[in-house]
Design a protein around this motif. Sequence first.
Motif, PDB file in Angstrom:
ATOM      1  N   HIS A 107       0.829  -1.210   0.000  1.00  0.00           N
ATOM      2  CA  HIS A 107       0.000   0.000   0.000  1.00  0.00           C
ATOM      3  C   HIS A 107       0.861   1.256   0.000  1.00  0.00           C
ATOM      4  O   HIS A 107       0.603   2.215  -0.744  1.00  0.00           O
ATOM      5  N   LYS A 108       1.894   1.253   0.802  1.00  0.00           N
ATOM      6  CA  LYS A 108       2.784   2.410   0.885  1.00  0.00           C
ATOM      7  C   LYS A 108       3.537   2.633  -0.423  1.00  0.00           C
ATOM      8  O   LYS A 108       3.700   3.774  -0.874  1.00  0.00           O
ATOM      9  N   LYS A 111       1.113   4.207  -3.497  1.00  0.00           N
ATOM     10  CA  LYS A 111       0.170   5.282  -3.217  1.00  0.00           C
ATOM     11  C   LYS A 111      -0.060   6.184  -4.422  1.00  0.00           C
ATOM     12  O   LYS A 111      -1.165   6.672  -4.661  1.00  0.00           O
ATOM     13  N   LYS A 115      -3.663   6.877  -6.140  1.00  0.00           N
ATOM     14  CA  LYS A 115      -4.171   8.249  -6.247  1.00  0.00           C
ATOM     15  C   LYS A 115      -4.651   8.541  -7.665  1.00  0.00           C
ATOM     16  O   LYS A 115      -5.706   9.151  -7.866  1.00  0.00           O
ATOM     17  N   GLU A 131     -11.570   3.148   0.449  1.00  0.00           N
ATOM     18  CA  GLU A 131     -10.251   3.116   1.074  1.00  0.00           C
ATOM     19  C   GLU A 131     -10.397   3.218   2.580  1.00  0.00           C
ATOM     20  O   GLU A 131     -11.292   3.890   3.087  1.00  0.00           O
ATOM     21  N   THR A 136      -5.748  -2.686   1.648  1.00  0.00           N
ATOM     22  CA  THR A 136      -5.596  -2.103   0.317  1.00  0.00           C
ATOM     23  C   THR A 136      -6.941  -1.563  -0.164  1.00  0.00           C
ATOM     24  O   THR A 136      -7.997  -2.052   0.249  1.00  0.00           O
TER      25      THR A 136
END
Length: 268
Positions: A107-108, A111, A115, A131, A136
């Motif tokens: 997830h990090k 990003k 987006k 979200e 996730t």
Amino acid sequence: MPASTPPSFLFAFDFDGTLVDQAPHPTIHPNFNTFLTHIKSLGGVWAVNTGRTLFQTLEGLAQHRIQPLPDFIMAKERELYHPGPYNRWVDLGDWNKRCIKEHKRFHKAHKRVFKKVRAFVEKETEAEYIEGMEETPGIVATSENELHRICTVIEEHAAGYENLSYERNSVYLRFSHAAYNKGSVLQALAQLLGMSTDRVCAAGDNHNDLSMLDPSIAGYRICPSNAIPEVQQQIGDSAGGIIGQGRASFGILDGVHRALGIDFTQIN
């Protein structure tokens, strides 16, 4: 933990569209519970491999009065559970811990892609971007055609990202690390049980089932007649694959009979 002696066979079934159907079709084959009891009497085990959460899976099993309960539940297309003390379902091995850790990193690391996809979904579609409820993000589209269009955009943005993947079923989509899906979690379960591929039978009907309906994962692969064309093609193009005659559990029991000779109509 499972017993040290491997089961004689492992059956892994998707839930919605595979085990159970929707109205106006019959929900589940009237002999399905008898079939489950029979395969367990032969030393086999059975599992649900689903996109549902663990709670939703248990809720569905109770709603449709499916007994005996599965020996294992693979939830959210990647989590692995088995019955523990006091009627609780607990992690099997360290798979879930590794899965959670990898998805936090996942997830990090992605990003920026999420987006961009969210911007497209909210500006160009009627779909809902979700979200914060899971590790996730996910998407709920208004139609399968709309989700297909969204998937095309996701794949454009995901180009070059080795681990960026997603699981798709009907109008629902969940982003996922490519190493964690229905196929890999079923493979992990078989390895924990000490079982070879030729003792595994998997059944599914939709996009997110394709990873477990692979010869490298399950020696026997079945789909019902209501399976999407992509699943039917993958099943029909490989040895050990059978397209059952009938919808949902009716087609699955037909496929099991044709693949393994277990005639559910003769079980007492």
